[in-house]
Design a protein around this motif. Sequence first.
Motif, mmCIF file in Angstrom:
data_model
loop_
_atom_site.group_PDB
_atom_site.id
_atom_site.type_symbol
_atom_site.label_atom_id
_atom_site.label_comp_id
_atom_site.label_asym_id
_atom_site.label_seq_id
_atom_site.Cartn_x
_atom_site.Cartn_y
_atom_site.Cartn_z
ATOM 1 N N PRO A 120 -53.573 -24.377 -4.373
ATOM 2 C CA PRO A 120 -52.409 -23.617 -4.872
ATOM 3 C C PRO A 120 -51.145 -24.459 -4.751
ATOM 4 C CG PRO A 120 -53.119 -22.781 -2.728
ATOM 5 C CD PRO A 120 -54.023 -23.925 -3.061
ATOM 6 N N GLN A 121 -50.081 -24.022 -5.438
ATOM 7 C CA GLN A 121 -48.787 -24.702 -5.273
ATOM 8 C C GLN A 121 -48.301 -24.495 -3.851
ATOM 9 O OE1 GLN A 121 -46.202 -23.060 -8.463
ATOM 10 N NE2 GLN A 121 -45.516 -25.192 -8.469
ATOM 11 N N PHE A 122 -47.736 -25.523 -3.261
ATOM 12 C CA PHE A 122 -47.248 -25.373 -1.888
ATOM 13 C C PHE A 122 -46.008 -26.229 -1.637
ATOM 14 C CE2 PHE A 122 -48.316 -29.339 0.327
ATOM 15 C CZ PHE A 122 -49.159 -29.943 -0.594
ATOM 16 N N TRP A 123 -45.268 -25.848 -0.604
ATOM 17 C CA TRP A 123 -44.075 -26.560 -0.179
ATOM 18 C C TRP A 123 -44.058 -26.557 1.350
ATOM 19 C CZ3 TRP A 123 -44.566 -22.622 -3.624
ATOM 20 C CH2 TRP A 123 -44.234 -22.872 -4.962
ATOM 21 N N ALA A 124 -43.399 -27.541 1.959
ATOM 22 C CA ALA A 124 -43.293 -27.541 3.427
ATOM 23 C C ALA A 124 -41.815 -27.599 3.816
ATOM 24 C CB ALA A 124 -44.028 -28.742 4.002
ATOM 25 N N PHE A 125 -41.475 -26.887 4.891
ATOM 26 C CA PHE A 125 -40.067 -26.849 5.338
ATOM 27 C C PHE A 125 -39.960 -27.066 6.839
ATOM 28 C CE2 PHE A 125 -40.331 -24.218 1.556
ATOM 29 C CZ PHE A 125 -39.329 -24.777 0.771
ATOM 30 N N GLU A 177 -37.680 -21.512 15.207
ATOM 31 C CA GLU A 177 -37.132 -21.344 16.568
ATOM 32 C C GLU A 177 -38.217 -21.279 17.624
ATOM 33 O OE1 GLU A 177 -34.546 -17.975 16.296
ATOM 34 O OE2 GLU A 177 -32.944 -19.150 15.332
ATOM 35 N N LYS A 178 -39.262 -20.484 17.338
ATOM 36 C CA LYS A 178 -40.308 -20.288 18.362
ATOM 37 C C LYS A 178 -41.459 -21.279 18.218
ATOM 38 C CE LYS A 178 -39.554 -15.323 18.819
ATOM 39 N NZ LYS A 178 -40.074 -14.041 18.321
ATOM 40 N N GLN A 179 -41.370 -22.148 17.221
ATOM 41 C CA GLN A 179 -42.455 -23.106 16.937
ATOM 42 C C GLN A 179 -43.812 -22.388 16.859
ATOM 43 O OE1 GLN A 179 -42.364 -26.753 19.078
ATOM 44 N NE2 GLN A 179 -40.210 -27.049 18.652
ATOM 45 N N ILE A 180 -43.834 -21.321 16.076
ATOM 46 C CA ILE A 180 -45.096 -20.584 15.901
ATOM 47 C C ILE A 180 -46.097 -21.526 15.230
ATOM 48 C CG2 ILE A 180 -46.196 -18.610 14.720
ATOM 49 C CD1 ILE A 180 -43.488 -17.151 14.973
ATOM 50 N N GLY A 181 -47.318 -21.578 15.758
ATOM 51 C CA GLY A 181 -48.319 -22.506 15.218
ATOM 52 C C GLY A 181 -48.136 -23.927 15.739
ATOM 53 N N GLY A 182 -47.274 -24.090 16.753
ATOM 54 C CA GLY A 182 -47.210 -25.373 17.456
ATOM 55 C C GLY A 182 -46.132 -26.342 17.024
ATOM 56 N N THR A 183 -45.535 -26.141 15.824
ATOM 57 C CA THR A 183 -44.483 -27.075 15.393
ATOM 58 C C THR A 183 -43.374 -26.317 14.681
ATOM 59 O OG1 THR A 183 -45.887 -27.465 13.468
ATOM 60 C CG2 THR A 183 -45.638 -29.311 15.000
ATOM 61 N N ALA A 184 -42.197 -26.944 14.636
ATOM 62 C CA ALA A 184 -41.062 -26.349 13.940
ATOM 63 C C ALA A 184 -41.131 -26.779 12.469
ATOM 64 C CB ALA A 184 -39.751 -26.770 14.597
ATOM 65 N N ARG A 185 -42.160 -26.362 11.802
ATOM 66 C CA ARG A 185 -42.374 -26.691 10.386
ATOM 67 C C ARG A 185 -43.355 -25.668 9.842
ATOM 68 N NH1 ARG A 185 -41.605 -31.301 7.142
ATOM 69 N NH2 ARG A 185 -43.294 -31.682 5.670
ATOM 70 N N PHE A 186 -43.222 -25.314 8.569
ATOM 71 C CA PHE A 186 -44.169 -24.332 8.021
ATOM 72 C C PHE A 186 -44.422 -24.593 6.540
ATOM 73 C CE2 PHE A 186 -39.915 -22.515 7.831
ATOM 74 C CZ PHE A 186 -39.817 -22.014 6.546
ATOM 75 N N LEU A 187 -45.468 -23.955 6.050
ATOM 76 C CA LEU A 187 -45.819 -24.080 4.638
ATOM 77 C C LEU A 187 -45.417 -22.812 3.899
ATOM 78 C CD1 LEU A 187 -49.506 -25.306 4.098
ATOM 79 C CD2 LEU A 187 -47.410 -26.618 3.851
ATOM 80 N N VAL A 188 -45.094 -22.990 2.649
ATOM 81 C CA VAL A 188 -44.922 -21.848 1.752
ATOM 82 C C VAL A 188 -45.890 -22.084 0.592
ATOM 83 C CG1 VAL A 188 -43.339 -20.736 0.143
ATOM 84 C CG2 VAL A 188 -42.543 -21.420 2.406
ATOM 85 N N GLU A 189 -46.644 -21.062 0.220
ATOM 86 C CA GLU A 189 -47.583 -21.209 -0.896
ATOM 87 C C GLU A 189 -47.346 -20.119 -1.919
ATOM 88 O OE1 GLU A 189 -51.298 -22.962 1.750
ATOM 89 O OE2 GLU A 189 -51.546 -21.069 0.682
ATOM 90 N N GLU A 190 -47.679 -20.446 -3.171
ATOM 91 C CA GLU A 190 -47.643 -19.382 -4.186
ATOM 92 C C GLU A 190 -48.599 -18.280 -3.727
ATOM 93 O OE1 GLU A 190 -50.087 -19.947 -7.826
ATOM 94 O OE2 GLU A 190 -50.598 -21.904 -6.993
ATOM 95 N N LYS A 191 -48.234 -17.031 -3.986
ATOM 96 C CA LYS A 191 -49.109 -15.924 -3.611
ATOM 97 C C LYS A 191 -50.260 -15.827 -4.617
ATOM 98 C CE LYS A 191 -49.396 -10.954 -3.174
ATOM 99 N NZ LYS A 191 -48.713 -9.663 -3.168
ATOM 100 N N LEU A 192 -51.458 -15.896 -4.115
ATOM 101 C CA LEU A 192 -52.641 -15.804 -4.977
ATOM 102 C C LEU A 192 -53.114 -14.359 -5.026
ATOM 103 C CD1 LEU A 192 -54.431 -18.898 -3.428
ATOM 104 C CD2 LEU A 192 -53.288 -18.817 -5.658
ATOM 105 N N VAL A 193 -53.590 -13.950 -6.203
ATOM 106 C CA VAL A 193 -54.053 -12.573 -6.351
ATOM 107 C C VAL A 193 -55.526 -12.591 -6.727
ATOM 108 C CG1 VAL A 193 -53.747 -10.420 -7.637
ATOM 109 C CG2 VAL A 193 -51.761 -11.826 -7.050
ATOM 110 N N GLY A 194 -56.339 -11.871 -5.979
ATOM 111 C CA GLY A 194 -57.769 -11.831 -6.259
ATOM 112 C C GLY A 194 -58.527 -11.260 -5.090
#
Length: 441
Positions: A120-125, A177-194
Amino acid sequence: MKVLVVGGGGREHAVVEALRRSGAEILAVMPNQNPGIRRASKDVLIGELTAIDRIASWAKGQGADLAVIGPELPLENGIADALEAAGFPTVGPSREASQLETNKEFTRELMRQHRIPGLPQFWAFDRMSAFEAFVNDSDVEFVIKPLGLTGGKGVRVWGDHFSTKAEALAYGREILEKQIGGTARFLVEEKLVGEEFSLQAFCDGRSLVPMPLAQDHKRAYEGDKGPNTGGMGSYSDADHLLPFVTRDDYERAFETMTKTVDAMFARDTPFKGILYGGFMATCDGPKLLEYNVRFADPESMNVLPILEGDFLDLCMRLADGNTPANVKFYRKATVCKYVVPMGYGSHPKAGEQLKVDEESIRRVGAKLYYASVEAKGGHLYTTTSRSLAVVGIAADLEAAESISEEALAFVAGSFYARRDIGKSEVVARKVERMQKIREGS
Ligand code: AMP
């Protein structure tokens, strides 16, 4: 043959049972006393699964011949590397190869670089300013994912867990702020429907051998409502596909996984162990949601009881880099339902007594797999995690589902289970929904 099995959940109980069927002696390492594993084991070490040196020296003292690793956390901590270095053939990937699960951005980048289908399309921040600019400009619905392990509970989906840009920004800020998932970085993905489906496969580093498809239910409540959980139950069908998955979907999903294994081999970090692909069947073919680098829990309980061959032999061949061309499973449908404490998913109620009539569960033809229960004074009590699972196995889904319900009637106490899992009318609705999605309406 002595096999070290690491982990104390329902998945590991199913692994232990499959190994026992092929005559293995079990040496179990678990953080909790799983009564099912306890009874089936020659010896047990209770302790943290990340205490890798302690586990390796216990395995040495016990004379283990092989190790099978259940959960992701010790894999992330390098247990397979340590055990192999200590001379134990191990079913489970190296720390480096475990990144397919432990670092969602690693997987997405690998797929992009190797042009692996199903991306899927994705971005990281890692900065709020960049995420704010994205959110303000974007006109697509998206999903926010911490990069690392969150026990299946970190992903938030637009329309399900949040519905405004302000809420999206608040969750992005919280992850940083809380480093959820271990790092201060996260992914954003297009929402898939199915509709989601799970494909698990045995992998020796080069080749991949598939298991039957299954469908998990991550949401806490019936009708797929409520918070995400570790998984409330799952089903598989007698033809090893699912009623809403076409053969083409299945082949494309398998191709995504094969190409991933090829890419891991090409970068000199071969993947060895059990690879799980969580897919969304969409109008545009199957898209990869995530990889797990081990059996899934609950889906392990759908496939392992119907494995035809010798699981111990298979594990040894996996560890040696020598999987057979195919592995046979009985043509049976299965329905697995987890018994969880009341309030599981938000405020689980520990300390409630559960009475389990094991003999009657066996008599109705169901399997019983223990997960997290506390044994005190000869009685069993809930903890804050999933307690136990029952699995109905039969010629078709309807019969398997009704066996799972008969089995649940022999568990007494204050607990919750999703009764809708595998029910004919619920599965029929999924088929109908998928048909509409494919038709684009
Ligand atoms: P994951 O841990 O990445 O599998 O995500 C957990 C759950 O979030 C999945 O089982 C899906 O229900 C949902 N999910 C993850 N990624 C997406 C996506 N790109 N689009 C829609 N739902 C998603």
